[in-house]
Design a protein around this motif. Structure first.
Motif, PDB file in Angstrom:
ATOM      1  N   ARG A 196      12.746  -7.971  -0.524  1.00  0.00           N
ATOM      2  CA  ARG A 196      13.518  -8.050   0.716  1.00  0.00           C
ATOM      3  C   ARG A 196      12.640  -8.332   1.934  1.00  0.00           C
ATOM      4  O   ARG A 196      12.713  -7.649   2.953  1.00  0.00           O
ATOM      5  CB  ARG A 196      14.320  -6.769   0.932  1.00  0.00           C
ATOM      6  N   GLY A 197      11.805  -9.323   1.787  1.00  0.00           N
ATOM      7  CA  GLY A 197      11.003  -9.766   2.916  1.00  0.00           C
ATOM      8  C   GLY A 197       9.631  -9.155   3.021  1.00  0.00           C
ATOM      9  O   GLY A 197       8.783  -9.672   3.753  1.00  0.00           O
ATOM     10  N   CYS A 198       9.372  -8.062   2.322  1.00  0.00           N
ATOM     11  CA  CYS A 198       8.074  -7.382   2.430  1.00  0.00           C
ATOM     12  C   CYS A 198       7.140  -7.872   1.326  1.00  0.00           C
ATOM     13  O   CYS A 198       7.403  -7.661   0.139  1.00  0.00           O
ATOM     14  CB  CYS A 198       8.257  -5.871   2.332  1.00  0.00           C
ATOM     15  N   LEU A 199       6.029  -8.502   1.707  1.00  0.00           N
ATOM     16  CA  LEU A 199       5.049  -8.991   0.740  1.00  0.00           C
ATOM     17  C   LEU A 199       3.734  -8.240   0.841  1.00  0.00           C
ATOM     18  O   LEU A 199       2.674  -8.763   0.491  1.00  0.00           O
ATOM     19  CB  LEU A 199       4.817 -10.493   0.943  1.00  0.00           C
ATOM     20  N   ALA A 200       3.778  -6.998   1.303  1.00  0.00           N
ATOM     21  CA  ALA A 200       2.550  -6.216   1.440  1.00  0.00           C
ATOM     22  C   ALA A 200       1.909  -5.898   0.102  1.00  0.00           C
ATOM     23  O   ALA A 200       0.734  -5.515   0.050  1.00  0.00           O
ATOM     24  CB  ALA A 200       2.832  -4.918   2.201  1.00  0.00           C
ATOM     25  N   ALA A 201       2.650  -6.062  -1.003  1.00  0.00           N
ATOM     26  CA  ALA A 201       2.082  -5.822  -2.339  1.00  0.00           C
ATOM     27  C   ALA A 201       1.423  -7.073  -2.907  1.00  0.00           C
ATOM     28  O   ALA A 201       1.000  -7.071  -4.067  1.00  0.00           O
ATOM     29  CB  ALA A 201       3.170  -5.323  -3.287  1.00  0.00           C
ATOM     30  N   PHE A 202       1.333  -8.136  -2.109  1.00  0.00           N
ATOM     31  CA  PHE A 202       0.712  -9.382  -2.550  1.00  0.00           C
ATOM     32  C   PHE A 202      -0.435  -9.749  -1.621  1.00  0.00           C
ATOM     33  O   PHE A 202      -0.319  -9.619  -0.393  1.00  0.00           O
ATOM     34  CB  PHE A 202       1.739 -10.521  -2.547  1.00  0.00           C
ATOM     35  N   GLU A 203      -1.518 -10.226  -2.218  1.00  0.00           N
ATOM     36  CA  GLU A 203      -2.600 -10.778  -1.413  1.00  0.00           C
ATOM     37  C   GLU A 203      -2.156 -12.123  -0.846  1.00  0.00           C
ATOM     38  O   GLU A 203      -1.660 -12.980  -1.578  1.00  0.00           O
ATOM     39  CB  GLU A 203      -3.865 -10.969  -2.259  1.00  0.00           C
ATOM     40  N   LEU A 204      -2.322 -12.304   0.451  1.00  0.00           N
ATOM     41  CA  LEU A 204      -1.977 -13.583   1.069  1.00  0.00           C
ATOM     42  C   LEU A 204      -3.174 -14.526   0.952  1.00  0.00           C
ATOM     43  O   LEU A 204      -3.772 -14.962   1.942  1.00  0.00           O
ATOM     44  CB  LEU A 204      -1.556 -13.366   2.526  1.00  0.00           C
ATOM     45  N   ASP A 205      -3.496 -14.822  -0.291  1.00  0.00           N
ATOM     46  CA  ASP A 205      -4.644 -15.645  -0.648  1.00  0.00           C
ATOM     47  C   ASP A 205      -4.106 -16.940  -1.239  1.00  0.00           C
ATOM     48  O   ASP A 205      -3.475 -16.942  -2.299  1.00  0.00           O
ATOM     49  CB  ASP A 205      -5.511 -14.893  -1.660  1.00  0.00           C
ATOM     50  N   ALA A 206      -4.353 -18.050  -0.550  1.00  0.00           N
ATOM     51  CA  ALA A 206      -3.778 -19.328  -0.969  1.00  0.00           C
ATOM     52  C   ALA A 206      -4.222 -19.741  -2.360  1.00  0.00           C
ATOM     53  O   ALA A 206      -3.511 -20.485  -3.047  1.00  0.00           O
ATOM     54  CB  ALA A 206      -4.138 -20.415   0.042  1.00  0.00           C
TER      55      ALA A 206
END
Length: 757
Positions: free
Chosen positions: A485-495
Motif C-alpha cells: 500500500r505504497g510503503c517500500l521501506a522493506a526494499f532497497e532503493l537500489d537500481a
C-alpha cells in the motif's frame, strides 16, 4: 385573491371594506400540533432565531414581515391553512407582553385565539388570557403549572407543552425589557413592529382534503427545507449578491447533478446536505478551525456575517458543486483511480489503486460522499478521513488544473496509507494544508503532518525515478500491492537490484504455495522478525492471512525495517535467480538450510519454525516469547493479544508429528506467556510441556498409570525430576539444542499412548 398587510391584533380591526371580517382565529382540527416548542437540536436553533427576530422588532429594531398567512374565513372565523405556527407564537407573544405591561384587562381581538384540535389546548388558551404572571417570576412555565386552573393531564398534551417551552424562551428574551413599550409597538396600527400578509381564500370553501394536501398533515419541514431557508436568510446578510444564485442552483443545476445519487425516496435532500457538509467542513479546516456541531451552526461559522472569509468560502462552495456540472462524474474517478492493480507488465501507470473500497460506489468518491459523508457505524466514519482528503485533492485538481496530478495523487495515497495514527479529526486543519501544498505545489519538503518516515521515502523514490525512469512500472506495481500500500521501506532503493526483487516479490504473493512457504524460507535466510512497539510481540507474517505481512513490511521508516529488509532482499535475490517455480524455490531454500543445521547438530528456535509448518499456523503472525525473546518457550497467537486462545507451537508440532490425534486434548491456551502450558493425555491425565532445557513431564495420578509412565519415561531418558533433557551447546551466547526436541517428544508421546496412557 387579494392580500392585506396586517398585524396579529390588526386582524380583528376593519381597515378596508375589501378586507374580510375576522372575529376569531381557530386552528382547525386537521392541523398538526404546535411544533415550535419541540426540544430537538434543529428545532431549538430555528425557534430561538425566530424569537430573536420578534424580540428585536418589538424592542425597537426594524419592523419585520412574516410573509403570508392564508386560510379559510367563514362567518368571521379564520381557519389558517398556512401560518398556524406563526399565529400561535404571536398569540403567546401578545399574552406575554400584555401581562408584563398590565394590559390583560383591555378587551382586544388578540385574545380570541383557540385550537379545535383538542379541548385541552382550547381550554388552556382560554385560561391563559385571564392570568397575569407576577413580577420577578423566574420560570414562567413552572408558575403556570402551579396555577389552580392548570390540569395535570396537560403534561401529556404536545401543543400545551410546546407553548410552555416557547413562553419560557420569550421570558428569557423579554424579562429585562420595557414590556409596555414593546406592547405599544405591537399594537401600533400605522406601523406595527410585526406584520404579515393575510391571504383570505374563503370563497374556495376549503375541504379537509385540501388542507391535508397543502399543509402536509403532521409533517414538519424537512431538515433540508429548514436548512435552505435559514441559509438563504444568513446569506442575505453576509453575501446578499449571491442569494439568488444559490437558490437557483440548489433547485436547478445542483439538484440535477445529484439526481443519479438519490435515495429510495426519489429526492436529493440528504445527498445535498452530505456533500454540502463535506465542502463546509473542508472550508472550516482550511481556515484552521475544528469542524464541529450541527450543519446550521457549522454553516454560520463558515459562510455567516461574522466570518471575514465568508465570501471566499462561498466561492469555494459554488466551485465545489459547479465543477461537476455536465460531467460524467463516474468517468472522472475511473480515469484516476482503480480498485485493483492492472495485470502483469501491462500495468496502468496513470491510475492509482485505492484499498478497502465498498460497493456500490467503488472508486467514485463523489457518489460515496453523497451517500455516506457524516454517517457513522459505531465509532467509525462511513466516509473515512482518508477518503475525505483524497476527494479534496481531486477537487483541488479540478479547480486548479494542477500539473502531473496522477503522480501527486499517488504520493498522497501512499502518505495516507502510512499515516493511520496521524489521521485524526483534531489534525485535519494541518492535514488539509498539507494536501493543498502537495497537490497544487507538488511540494513534499513542506509536508509536516503526515508520517514523516513515509514522507522521506517518497522523496527517496522520487530521486530514484528521476535517475532511472524505467523503474516506474515495477515501483508502481509494488506500491499498488495490497500488502505494501505504497510503503517500500522493506526494499532497497537500489537500481541494480530493484526490478528483479520487485518481480520476485509479486511472484511470491501471486502464488498460494509461495505464500504458505514464505515464512519458512525467510526464517531460513535469517531472523527477520519485527518487534511491535512494546517489544513484547514479534511479527513473522502468516501463511494464510495477508494482513500480518502489511504489519511486518510497512508502516515504519527505513531504519526500523533494516533487519527485515536485509533478509527479504537476500531471499528475493535467490528467488529471482532460480529457474524453478516460486513455491519450489522457497521449499528448496528451507531444505538446504535445514540440512546444514542437521549436519552441524544445531537446532535453534528458527530450525523448528522452518522444519515444522504447524509452528507457523497462527492467523495473526504474532508470537510472544518468555522473557521477551523467541526461544523454546513461545506462544503462537491467533488474535492480537494473549488474552485470547493461542497455541504453544512446540506442543502443537509434537502432537502433529506423533500422529496420536484424539488421544490428546486439543492444546489451546490462554493467559500470560509466563504461565505453564501443559498438553494433557485424555486417558491417563499425564501431561507434557516445553521448557528451555527440554520437555517437562507430569505423571498421571492413578498408580497403575504412574508405573507405566515411569517405565516409558526411563526408556526415553526422562530423569528423576520428570524432565526429558535435550542435549544443548552454547552458540552465540545462547543454549541451542543438538537433538530435535520435537522428534524426541513425538516418540515419547507415541509410546505413552501405545501403552494405554
Amino acid at each position: 385573491m387579494k392580500s392585506f398587510v396586517t398585524s396579529y391584533n390588526g386582524l380583528f380591526a376593519h381597515h378596508s371594506p375589501d378586507a374580510p371580517t375576522v372575529e376569531r382565529i381557530e386552528v382547525p382540527l386537521i392541523q398538526r400540533d404546535y411544533a415550535q416548542g419541540r426540544r430537538g437540536e434543529t428545532v431549538v436553533r430555528i425557534r430561538r432565531r425566530f424569537l430573536e427576530v420578534l424580540h428585536q422588532a418589538a424592542t425597537g429594531g426594524e419592523p419585520v414581515s412574516l410573509d403570508f398567512v392564508y386560510g379559510d374565513v367563514v362567518e368571521g372565523t379564520l381557519r389558517p391553512l398556512d401560518g398556524q405556527q406563526r399565529l400561535t407564537t404571536l398569540f403567546l407573544l401578545h399574552w406575554y407582553l400584555a401581562s408584563g405591561a398590565d394590559r390583560l384587562g383591555q378587551e382586544q381581538g388578540w385574545k380570541r385565539f383557540t385550537y379545535a384540535t383538542r379541548a385541552s389546548a382550547r381550554l388552556f388558551c382560554e385560561r391563559l388570557v385571564e392570568s397575569r404572571f407576577p413580577a420577578g417570576v423566574e420560570c414562567l412555565s413552572r408558575w403556570i403549572e402551579d396555577q389552580p386552573w392548570y390540569q395535570y393531564t396537560w403534561c401529556h398534551d404536545p401543543t400545551i407543552q410546546s407553548m410552555l417551552v416557547v413562553l419560557d424562551d420569550l421570558h428569557h428574551l423579554f424579562c429585562e425589557d420595557d414590556c409596555l413599550a414593546a406592547w405599544d409597538r405591537l399594537l401600533d396600527a400605522p406601523a406595527p413592529a410585526i406584520s404579515f400578509h393575510l391571504l383570505p381564500i374563503e370563497q374556495l370553501g376549503l375541504s379537509e382534503d385540501l388542507y391535508i394536501k397543502m399543509n402536509s398533515r403532521g409533517k414538519p419541514l424537512t431538515p433540508f427545507e429548514n436548512f435552505k431557508a435559514h441559509f438563504e436568510q444568513m446569506l442575505k446578510v453576509s453575501c446578499p449578491s449571491r442569494v439568488e444564485a444559490f437558490s437557483l442552483r440548489v433547485d436547478g443545476e445542483w439538484s440535477d447533478l445529484l439526481w443519479p445519487y438519490r435515495g429510495s425516496d426519489d429526492i436529493v435532500d440528504d445527498e445535498f446536505l452530505r456533500y454540502f457538509r463535506f465542502v463546509t467542513e473542508i472550508g472550516e479546516w482550511r481556515q484552521g478551525r475544528q469542524a464541529e456541531g450541527e450543519i446550521g451552526a457549522l454553516a454560520e461559522r463558515v459562510y455567516g456575517p461574522e466570518n471575514p472569509d465568508a465570501a471566499a468560502s462561498l466561492d469555494f462552495l459554488f466551485q465545489a458543486f459547479d465543477t461537476w456540472r455536465g460531467v460524467d462524474i463516474a468517468a472522472v474517478f475511473d480515469e484516476l483511480l482503480a480498485t485493483a492493480p492492472a495485470p502483469g507488465s501491462t500495468g496502468d501507470l496513470a491510475r492509482v489503486v485505492l484499498f478497502g473500497l465498498k460497493e456500490p460506489d467503488g472508486v467514485n468518491l463523489f457518489a460515496s460522499c453523497c451517500r455516506n459523508y457524516g454517517e457513522m457505524s459505531g465509532p467509525k466514519r462511513d466516509f473515512s478521513l482518508l477518503h475525505t482528503l483524497l476527494l479534496y485533492a481531486i477537487l483541488l485538481h479540478r479547480l486548479h488544473q494542477t500539473a502531473d496530478f496522477p503522480l501527486r495523487l499517488r504520493v498522497l495515497r501512499n502518505l495516507l496509507e502510512a499515516s493511520g495514527d496521524e489521521l485524526r479529526l483534531e489534525r485535519m486543519p494541518a492535514l488539509i494544508a498539507d494536501v493543498r501544498r502537495l497537490v497544487i505545489d507538488g511540494a513534499l519538503e513542506s509536508v509536516s503532518t503526515f508520517n514523516q518516515g513515509q514522507v522521506a521515502d517518497e522523496r527517496a523514490k522520487a530521486a530514484l525515478l528521476a535517475l532511472h525512469p524505467g523503474l516506474r512500472l515495477p515501483l508502481f506495481q509494488l506500491e499498488d500491492h495490497p500488502v505494501l500500500r505504497g510503503c517500500l521501506a522493506a526494499f532497497e532503493l537500489d537500481a541494480t537490484v530493484f526490478e528483479q526483487r520487485a518481480g520476485a516479490f509479486l511472484g511470491i504473493f501471486q502464488d498460494s504455495a509461495g505464500r504458505s512457504a514464505l515464512t519458512g524460507a525467510l526464517l531460513a535466510m535469517g531472523d527477520y522478525s519485527r518487534r511491535q512497539a512494546n517489544g513484547r510481540y514479534f511479527q513473522l507474517g502468516a501463511a494464510e492471512n495477508l494482513s500480518p505481512w502489511r504489519e511486518l513490511l510497512a508502516g515504519s521508516g527505513r531504519a526500523e525495517l533494516r533487519p527485515t529488509r536485509v533478509v527479504l532482499g537476500e531471499l528475493l535475490d535467490e528467488v529471482a535467480q532460480t529457474s524453478r517455480d516460486v513455491g519450489a524455490a522457497l521449499v528448496a531454500i528451507q531444505q538446504r538450510w535445514l540440512l546444514a543445521c542437521e549436519q552441524n547438530k544445531t537446532f535453534g528456535w528458527r530450525y523448528y519454525f522452518v522444519k515444522y509448518p504447524a509452528m507457523r499456523e497462527g492467523w495473526s503472525g504474532l508470537y510472544v516469547g518468555k522473557d521477551r525473546k523467541l526461544g523454546y518457550s513461545v506462544c503462537m497467537l491467533n488474535g492480537v493479544r494473549v488474552r485470547g486462545k493461542y497455541r504453544d507451537p512446540y506442543l502443537l508440532a509434537i502432537l502433529r508429528v506423533s500422529g496420536v490425534g484424539g488421544a490428546v486434548q486439543d492444546p489451546w491456551f490462554t493467559g500470560y506467556e509466563s504461565e505453564e502450558r501443559w498438553m494433557r493425555l485424555k486417558r491417563s491425565g499425564a501431561e507434557i510441556r516445553c521448557v528451555e532445557e527440554g520437555l517437562a513431564l507430569r505423571p498421571p495420578q492413578a498408580a497403575d498409570h504412574a508405573r507405566v509412565f515411569s517405565r516409558i519415561g526411563k526408556k526415553h531418558g526422562v530423569g528423576d525430576e520428570s524432565l526429558l533433557a535435550v542435549p544443548q551447546v552454547e552458540l552465540d551466547g545462547q543454549h541451542v539444542d543438538t537433538r530435535d526436541r520435537v522428534e524426541l517428544g513425538a516418540a515419547l508421546l507415541r509410546d505413552l499412548v501405545a501403552e494405554g496412557l
